[in-house]
Motif scaffolding. Sequence first.
Motif, short mmCIF file in Angstrom:
data_model
loop_
_atom_site.label_atom_id
_atom_site.label_comp_id
_atom_site.label_asym_id
_atom_site.label_seq_id
_atom_site.Cartn_x
_atom_site.Cartn_y
_atom_site.Cartn_z
N MET A 173 -55.35 -33.14 40.06
CA MET A 173 -55.36 -34.01 41.09
C MET A 173 -55.81 -35.24 41.04
SD MET A 173 -56.01 -33.57 45.21
CE MET A 173 -55.18 -32.40 45.41
N SER A 208 -57.43 -38.67 43.09
CA SER A 208 -57.11 -39.30 44.51
C SER A 208 -57.69 -40.80 44.24
CB SER A 208 -58.54 -38.63 45.32
OG SER A 208 -57.97 -37.06 45.37
N SER A 240 -52.49 -38.92 45.82
CA SER A 240 -52.85 -37.67 45.25
C SER A 240 -51.74 -37.69 43.96
CB SER A 240 -52.97 -36.72 46.02
OG SER A 240 -54.01 -36.70 46.60
N ASN A 300 -59.44 -33.35 38.07
CA ASN A 300 -59.36 -34.40 39.29
C ASN A 300 -60.14 -35.55 38.91
OD1 ASN A 300 -58.48 -32.03 40.76
ND2 ASN A 300 -60.47 -31.34 41.47
#
Length: 472
Positions: free
Chosen positions: A4, A6, A114, A138
């Motif tokens: 992911m 962000s 995302s 991430n």
Amino acid sequence: MLGMWSLLLLWGLATPCQGLLEKVGTLARIDKDELGKAIQNSLVGGPILQNVLGTVTSVNQGLLGSGGLLGGGGLLSYGGVFGVVEEISGLKIEELTLPKVSLKLLPGFGVQLSLHTKVGLHGSGPLGGLLQLAAEVNVSSRVALGVSSRGTPILVLKRCSTLLGHISLLSGLLPPPLFGVVEQTLFKVLPGLLCPMVDSVLGVVNELLGTVLSLVPLGALGSVEFTLATLPLISNQYIELDINPIVKSVAGDVIDFPKPPKPIKVPPKEDHTSQVVVPLYLFSTVFGLLQTNGALDIDITPELVPSNVPLTTTDLAALVPEALGKLPPGQQLLLSMRVKKAPSVTLQKGKAIISIPANIHVLSYHPKGTPEALFELNAVLTLNAQLAPSATKLHLSLSLERLSAKLASSFSHAFDVTRLEEWLSDVVRVAYVPKLNVDLDVGIPLPKVLNVNFANAALEIIENAVVLTVAS
């Protein structure tokens, strides 16, 4: 494995106006789905993912090995803490699955974005054979909104960091000490590989945002330049852009026609739709340009009308014989129409009405001689406008609803003009309205925003504006 990213986009510090467009500019409300599509398409259609792979494979023998980041003087090379790393060779990122995009708009603040992806690494293990790994990552990035030197919105990457998740060994053998080496290496290397990809995505989106600033030609009439009037505003479902249309003549002079005295009441936008609000000002300006360029003037001769529409003194004598004086029957007529004032445009309750004030000079027509004036009328042509959107503009098609006229002067006797209105209407329908529709082929230009296509948009005419709504 899924990773992911962000991404926080700092768009603005205010929320969109509550149903009122205070200015006369074009209003664009772009649904969050369209921003998601723009980001997704930047990954699908361009070389961004391939460039990430190329960054790794272009390094001699990849991340690890004698020529890699951990070998031959690399970060953790022989002689360092993990001298055994040279037992691994050619570990590279060979697969980066197309990320799945999801985002959330934060009213008055920004966008939480995302991206979910899979990262696959291949190499040769210390005991020989193929080594295959998969890693979760991430990546968190913060992006600020600025204004480019061209005056367009621009997204600037301010901060980017990564958090390495679970690493899975899919095939091959990797002793625990070397597994830790790989983990630490990826932790150091991945930010340098994936953060530039985020920057590349922003670059593509910035190009699309930059198309807001565009110059749209209006044929022989001039052009419309779209500029961003204010910083973008944001709600929980859409981004709102106040776009200023600057209309210029062919000579480059800015055209400024009267603007509506009241703000436009914009209807609410439904979820998963995007809107463009085209103000009355643009309609008035286009018709004003037609008038100042003489495109609304016409000389109607018998050659321009079909045979079933009479245009002779014989036919005119049957309607108003007192207007002909001593002219003999059978003479051809010329109708010279001149529009000396800009037409008025009315947008209200589902209808678009164009009123054209025209001076109509009726003359006897001698193809090889000098026309002889009979009388002059002050007329008002009331036309209905049918509107149809395309990808780049709003098309107009006019039809005559009615024509009213008053006698301005006569070279013989006064007469009742109402007896001529039906005849004049027939002439205008077959000779004048088709010319107007050809001249209006330039249409009303629409701004370009994130490649949103309004060709199949639902169209609503409200007071002083037209609203186009398209599903995302």
